[in-house]
Design a protein around this motif. Structure first.
Motif, PDB file in Angstrom:
ATOM      1  N   SER A 188       0.830  -1.212   0.000  1.00  0.00           N
ATOM      2  CA  SER A 188       0.000   0.000   0.000  1.00  0.00           C
ATOM      3  C   SER A 188       0.863   1.260   0.000  1.00  0.00           C
ATOM      4  O   SER A 188       0.475   2.288  -0.559  1.00  0.00           O
ATOM      5  CB  SER A 188      -0.987   0.000   1.168  1.00  0.00           C
ATOM      6  OG  SER A 188      -0.347   0.202   2.415  1.00  0.00           O
ATOM      7  N   VAL A 213      -6.768   2.018   3.100  1.00  0.00           N
ATOM      8  CA  VAL A 213      -7.309   3.077   2.233  1.00  0.00           C
ATOM      9  C   VAL A 213      -7.695   4.287   3.081  1.00  0.00           C
ATOM     10  O   VAL A 213      -7.399   5.432   2.713  1.00  0.00           O
ATOM     11  CB  VAL A 213      -8.513   2.561   1.410  1.00  0.00           C
ATOM     12  CG1 VAL A 213      -9.228   3.708   0.697  1.00  0.00           C
ATOM     13  CG2 VAL A 213      -8.058   1.504   0.403  1.00  0.00           C
ATOM     14  N   ALA A 241      -7.194   3.892  -3.817  1.00  0.00           N
ATOM     15  CA  ALA A 241      -8.008   2.823  -3.222  1.00  0.00           C
ATOM     16  C   ALA A 241      -7.978   1.569  -4.101  1.00  0.00           C
ATOM     17  O   ALA A 241      -7.819   0.453  -3.588  1.00  0.00           O
ATOM     18  CB  ALA A 241      -9.443   3.296  -3.020  1.00  0.00           C
TER      19      ALA A 241
END
Length: 188
Positions: free
Chosen positions: A86, A121, A135
């Protein structure tokens, strides 16, 4: 599974070998090997983060963050890999450093589940990564191969613990004074 060759896709800001995210453009390279599950890395960010910011802002250093998946075994859901992946998405959005800091602030305890993909997110949203592309990148786990590559490459370089800091490839203690002293000495 760790791999020896670079993944097909690396985040924006990756150095030429693709195993991290480079911040700044100074002549001295500071490599910071971190894991978002590592409590000592959280402490490193809290104590050394401002010094790293100053070194980058002054033009003395380029800091290359290597977000490893070293501690996957200490979570029930491969949190280190997912958080590392991420962070690649955050780099694509130009917000790697604020996102990394927010991940450390929200660090879950070792031994259980990490943040869910949706929570990763939300952390991004809290630091200005509101673009739906971020996202999608997190939920699709776009950079899992990259995370494995970063970890594999670190191991191949002899990195056996996090945080590990190198200044122009020489190990230094992971504290602001040692890092700043080493960078300043090489800048003269």
């Amino acid at each position: 599974m760790p791999q020896a060759s670079a993944p097909e896709r690396v985040p924006r800001g990756a150095p030429p070998d693709g195993d991290g995210v480079a911040i700044g453009g100074g002549p001295v390279v500071v490599d910071a090997y971190i894991d978002f599950q590592c409590p000592f890395c959280k402490q490193f960010e809290e104590t050394a983060g401002p010094a790293l910011d100053r070194l980058v802002a002054s033009g003395l250093a380029t800091v290359v963050f290597h977000p490893m998946a070293f501690l996957d075994r200490l979570s029930t859901d491969h949190y280190s890999s997912r958080a590392s992946a991420s962070s690649g998405c955050a780099a694509d959005g130009g917000r790697f450093v604020p996102y990394a800091r927010a991940l450390f602030a929200a660090q879950p305890p070792e031994g259980g589940p990490g943040l869910t993909d949706e929570e990763l997110v939300d952390v991004g949203d809290s630091v200005g990564l509101a673009d739906p592309a971020f996202a999608r990148c997190v939920v699709a786990r776009t950079y899992l191969d990259w995370s494995a590559y970063v970890t594999f490459t670190a191991g191949r370089r002899g990195v056996a613990a996090t945080p590990t800091v190198l200044v122009d490839r020489a190990p230094v203690p992971a504290n602001p004074r040692a890092i700043t002293t080493a960078v300043t000495a090489l800048s003269r």
